[in-house]
Design an enzyme around this catalytic site. Sequence first.
Site, PDB file in Angstrom:
ATOM      1  N   ASN A 177       0.867  -1.292   0.180  1.00 22.00           N
ATOM      2  CA  ASN A 177      -0.169   0.148  -0.004  1.00 22.00           C
ATOM      3  C   ASN A 177       0.809   1.283  -0.150  1.00 22.00           C
ATOM      4  O   ASN A 177       0.612   2.151  -0.734  1.00 22.00           O
ATOM      5  CB  ASN A 177      -1.125   0.037   1.085  1.00 22.00           C
ATOM      6  CG  ASN A 177      -1.966  -1.161   1.099  1.00 22.00           C
ATOM      7  OD1 ASN A 177      -2.149  -1.658   0.208  1.00 22.00           O
ATOM      8  ND2 ASN A 177      -2.641  -1.210   2.203  1.00 22.00           N
ATOM      9  N   HIS A 191     -18.766  35.871 -30.959  1.00 19.40           N
ATOM     10  CA  HIS A 191     -19.943  35.020 -31.311  1.00 19.40           C
ATOM     11  C   HIS A 191     -19.768  34.544 -32.824  1.00 19.40           C
ATOM     12  O   HIS A 191     -20.808  34.227 -33.567  1.00 19.40           O
ATOM     13  CB  HIS A 191     -21.452  35.858 -31.441  1.00 19.40           C
ATOM     14  CG  HIS A 191     -21.195  36.911 -30.318  1.00 19.40           C
ATOM     15  ND1 HIS A 191     -22.201  36.481 -29.083  1.00 19.40           N
ATOM     16  CD2 HIS A 191     -21.049  38.203 -29.816  1.00 19.40           C
ATOM     17  CE1 HIS A 191     -22.079  37.311 -28.196  1.00 19.40           C
ATOM     18  NE2 HIS A 191     -21.366  38.431 -28.732  1.00 19.40           N
ATOM     19  N   SER A 242      -8.513  11.701 -48.358  1.00 13.01           N
ATOM     20  CA  SER A 242      -9.605  10.873 -48.108  1.00 13.01           C
ATOM     21  C   SER A 242      -9.390   9.597 -48.993  1.00 13.01           C
ATOM     22  O   SER A 242      -8.849   9.635 -50.227  1.00 13.01           O
ATOM     23  CB  SER A 242     -10.711  11.674 -48.689  1.00 13.01           C
ATOM     24  OG  SER A 242     -11.840  10.639 -48.823  1.00 13.01           O
ATOM     25  N   LYS A 246      -9.243  15.929 -51.473  1.00 12.59           N
ATOM     26  CA  LYS A 246      -9.375  16.341 -50.014  1.00 12.59           C
ATOM     27  C   LYS A 246      -8.093  16.468 -49.420  1.00 12.59           C
ATOM     28  O   LYS A 246      -6.662  15.635 -49.650  1.00 12.59           O
ATOM     29  CB  LYS A 246     -10.230  15.366 -49.140  1.00 12.59           C
ATOM     30  CG  LYS A 246     -11.610  15.479 -49.514  1.00 12.59           C
ATOM     31  CD  LYS A 246     -12.409  16.702 -49.137  1.00 12.59           C
ATOM     32  CE  LYS A 246     -12.576  16.958 -47.516  1.00 12.59           C
ATOM     33  NZ  LYS A 246     -13.564  16.124 -46.978  1.00 12.59           N
ATOM     34  N   GLU A 256      -7.990  17.812 -35.668  1.00  8.68           N
ATOM     35  CA  GLU A 256      -9.312  17.036 -35.168  1.00  8.68           C
ATOM     36  C   GLU A 256      -9.022  15.896 -34.369  1.00  8.68           C
ATOM     37  O   GLU A 256      -9.853  15.845 -33.221  1.00  8.68           O
ATOM     38  CB  GLU A 256      -9.866  16.315 -36.447  1.00  8.68           C
ATOM     39  CG  GLU A 256     -10.580  17.460 -37.286  1.00  8.68           C
ATOM     40  CD  GLU A 256     -10.988  16.919 -38.594  1.00  8.68           C
ATOM     41  OE1 GLU A 256     -11.902  17.684 -39.389  1.00  8.68           O
ATOM     42  OE2 GLU A 256     -10.650  15.648 -38.971  1.00  8.68           O
ATOM     43  N   TYR A 307      -6.796   2.181   2.558  1.00  9.00           N
ATOM     44  CA  TYR A 307      -6.693   1.584   1.009  1.00  9.00           C
ATOM     45  C   TYR A 307      -7.586   0.618   0.873  1.00  9.00           C
ATOM     46  O   TYR A 307      -8.058  -0.328   1.622  1.00  9.00           O
ATOM     47  CB  TYR A 307      -5.282   0.682   1.201  1.00  9.00           C
ATOM     48  CG  TYR A 307      -4.895   0.165  -0.235  1.00  9.00           C
ATOM     49  CD1 TYR A 307      -4.526   0.799  -1.315  1.00  9.00           C
ATOM     50  CD2 TYR A 307      -5.480  -1.202  -0.598  1.00  9.00           C
ATOM     51  CE1 TYR A 307      -4.433   0.246  -2.693  1.00  9.00           C
ATOM     52  CE2 TYR A 307      -5.263  -1.887  -1.657  1.00  9.00           C
ATOM     53  CZ  TYR A 307      -4.745  -1.237  -2.854  1.00  9.00           C
ATOM     54  OH  TYR A 307      -4.786  -1.670  -4.015  1.00  9.00           O
ATOM     55  N   GLN A 347      -6.329   0.558  -7.344  1.00 12.94           N
ATOM     56  CA  GLN A 347      -5.540  -0.183  -8.636  1.00 12.94           C
ATOM     57  C   GLN A 347      -6.065   0.467  -9.841  1.00 12.94           C
ATOM     58  O   GLN A 347      -5.447   0.428 -10.946  1.00 12.94           O
ATOM     59  CB  GLN A 347      -5.549  -1.712  -8.522  1.00 12.94           C
ATOM     60  CG  GLN A 347      -4.942  -2.468  -9.687  1.00 12.94           C
ATOM     61  CD  GLN A 347      -4.930  -4.084  -9.388  1.00 12.94           C
ATOM     62  OE1 GLN A 347      -4.093  -4.292  -8.457  1.00 12.94           O
ATOM     63  NE2 GLN A 347      -5.519  -4.484 -10.117  1.00 12.94           N
ATOM     64  N   LYS A 355      -4.481   3.656 -12.161  1.00 11.30           N
ATOM     65  CA  LYS A 355      -3.103   3.516 -13.126  1.00 11.30           C
ATOM     66  C   LYS A 355      -3.515   3.675 -14.718  1.00 11.30           C
ATOM     67  O   LYS A 355      -2.845   4.498 -15.232  1.00 11.30           O
ATOM     68  CB  LYS A 355      -2.256   2.312 -12.670  1.00 11.30           C
ATOM     69  CG  LYS A 355      -1.519   2.466 -11.740  1.00 11.30           C
ATOM     70  CD  LYS A 355      -1.167   0.983 -10.947  1.00 11.30           C
ATOM     71  CE  LYS A 355      -0.961   1.039  -9.701  1.00 11.30           C
ATOM     72  NZ  LYS A 355      -2.238   1.191  -8.977  1.00 11.30           N
TER      73      LYS A 355
HETATM   74  N1  ARG Z   1      -1.863  -3.781  -7.172  1.00 14.92           N
HETATM   75  C1  ARG Z   1      -2.272  -2.953  -6.269  1.00 14.92           C
HETATM   76  C2  ARG Z   1      -2.672  -1.584  -6.447  1.00 14.92           C
HETATM   77  O1  ARG Z   1      -2.430  -0.882  -7.675  1.00 14.92           O
HETATM   78  C3  ARG Z   1      -0.980  -2.618  -5.083  1.00 14.92           C
HETATM   79  C4  ARG Z   1      -1.541  -2.562  -3.980  1.00 14.92           C
HETATM   80  C5  ARG Z   1      -2.276  -4.190  -3.467  1.00 14.92           C
HETATM   81  N2  ARG Z   1      -2.522  -3.770  -2.031  1.00 14.92           N
HETATM   82  C6  ARG Z   1      -3.226  -4.760  -1.568  1.00 14.92           C
HETATM   83  N3  ARG Z   1      -3.755  -4.486  -0.287  1.00 14.92           N
HETATM   84  N4  ARG Z   1      -4.040  -5.662  -2.256  1.00 14.92           N
HETATM   85  O2  ARG Z   1      -3.190  -0.805  -5.632  1.00 14.92           O
END
Ligand code: ARG
Length: 467
Positions: free
Chosen positions: A116, A162, A283, A289, A296, A323, A328, A331
């Site tokens: 954690n 405008h 195109s 084109k 875009e 936690y 997770q 990410k």
């Molecule tokens: N892969 C987990 C995350 O990204 C790591 C931490 C995991 N901790 C746990 N108590 N299972 O958060």
Amino acid sequence: MTSRQPTVKPWGGRFSAATDSFVETFTESVSFDRRLYRHDIMGSIAHVRMLAKVGVIAAAECDQIVAGLEGIEGDIEAGKFEWKTALEDVHMNIETALVERIGEVGKKLHTGRSRNDQVATDLRLYLRDETATLRARVIEVMQALVNLADQEAATIMPGFTHMQAAQPVTFGHHMLAWYEMLRRDFDRLNECRRRIDVMPLGSAALAGTVYPIDREYAAGLLGFAEISRNSLDAVSDRDFVIEFCAVAALIMMHLSRFSEELILWISPRFGFIDIDDAFCTGSSIMPQKKNPDVPELVRGKSARVFGDLLAGLTLMKAQPLAYNRDNQEDKEILFDALDTVKAALMAYAGLIPAIAVKPEAMRQATLQGYTTATDLADYLAKKGLAFRDAHAVVGAAVQYAIRHGKDLAGLELEELRRFSDRIDADVFPCLEPAGSVKARDHVGGTAPARVRQAVKQAREELSRLCV
Ligand code: ARG
């Protein structure tokens, strides 16, 4: 759902049955968090060095662990490391490989630490580096804008409100408006980086640890500016990820607005600019084109980053302390925002120098739409008429000019004098776009001289930001 040969998990002690194979796939993060391997190893090395310093492990054990981790880093870099889904995440993959590599002593790495505080530390180290790269990308775009502004400091275009032609402005001034927006984004990135630069390591699972740890020492090794002050907060909050997504979303919002303008301007209906072939695409059916796909796509990609921001907020909003595995999910949100904003900035660093301005088209557009009407009202106000009355007089003159299919500057002096006898021959420079922009000669104004001055200041600013 099939059961298979059990993989020995670092947390397997209290389990008697193997993990369901679907659950293994569902819970894994190594497929995406392996991106953190360098920072994970960096954090682990600082951790064991600290453990050795305070005497929790022996110096020789520390050396063995550090050498083992460095070897693993080399293997990963050489593409020789085998990532295993069954080992869940980047942390357990590396720890298991360490024990395989150096034997029993490797099992001491995780003393006084939890995944954690480990993952929170990794993510902050990673994002701290990435924000530095991103700052450089923002500066590249700012530099490109300044170059274009310098080159087109006196080029006149219609400014819009405008989406209607409003008053003449210089193209350089317009470019510097985008510069200002990115300048604020740059500041925001720095601010956000300051809050990323705090070390959670030492918080362990949630309550801290019983070992006599020296957190300042570990923070010094990792170059963290501060250490976290509450273990529960440090392992659980991902506000720094969300704040980064917010900064990224603002950058994308700015680039998206800019994209919208480029897309309009390159359209033959406007024809204000051309973009080099290298930055356009064609195109598959319409041979004629030439499409502005790069802006875009930047406009389109802003949607994902806004989504990342909302996903981050929603991820966090109902989580009790401390936690939870929900985290997770932070990410992929973060990586997507980061990759997208980085790519968009790179696209713009290339795109801006590929812009060719078409001054004649812009000048023609400025002449249509009575863009100097305000200048005539200001002329009359300077000659003693109250501005509100002057506004009404010019309104009538514009009506007359529309009826006769002429621009204000195209009217004869006698025609203009029908609306006010305060008008003399000296009115004509005010009615020309060049006179109109030149007169707006103050800080923040569109006069070419002011644009050149602002360019000079921006260049000085950029040289300070680059160091
Ligand atoms: N892969 C987990 C995350 O990204 C790591 C931490 C995991 N901790 C746990 N108590 N299972 O958060």
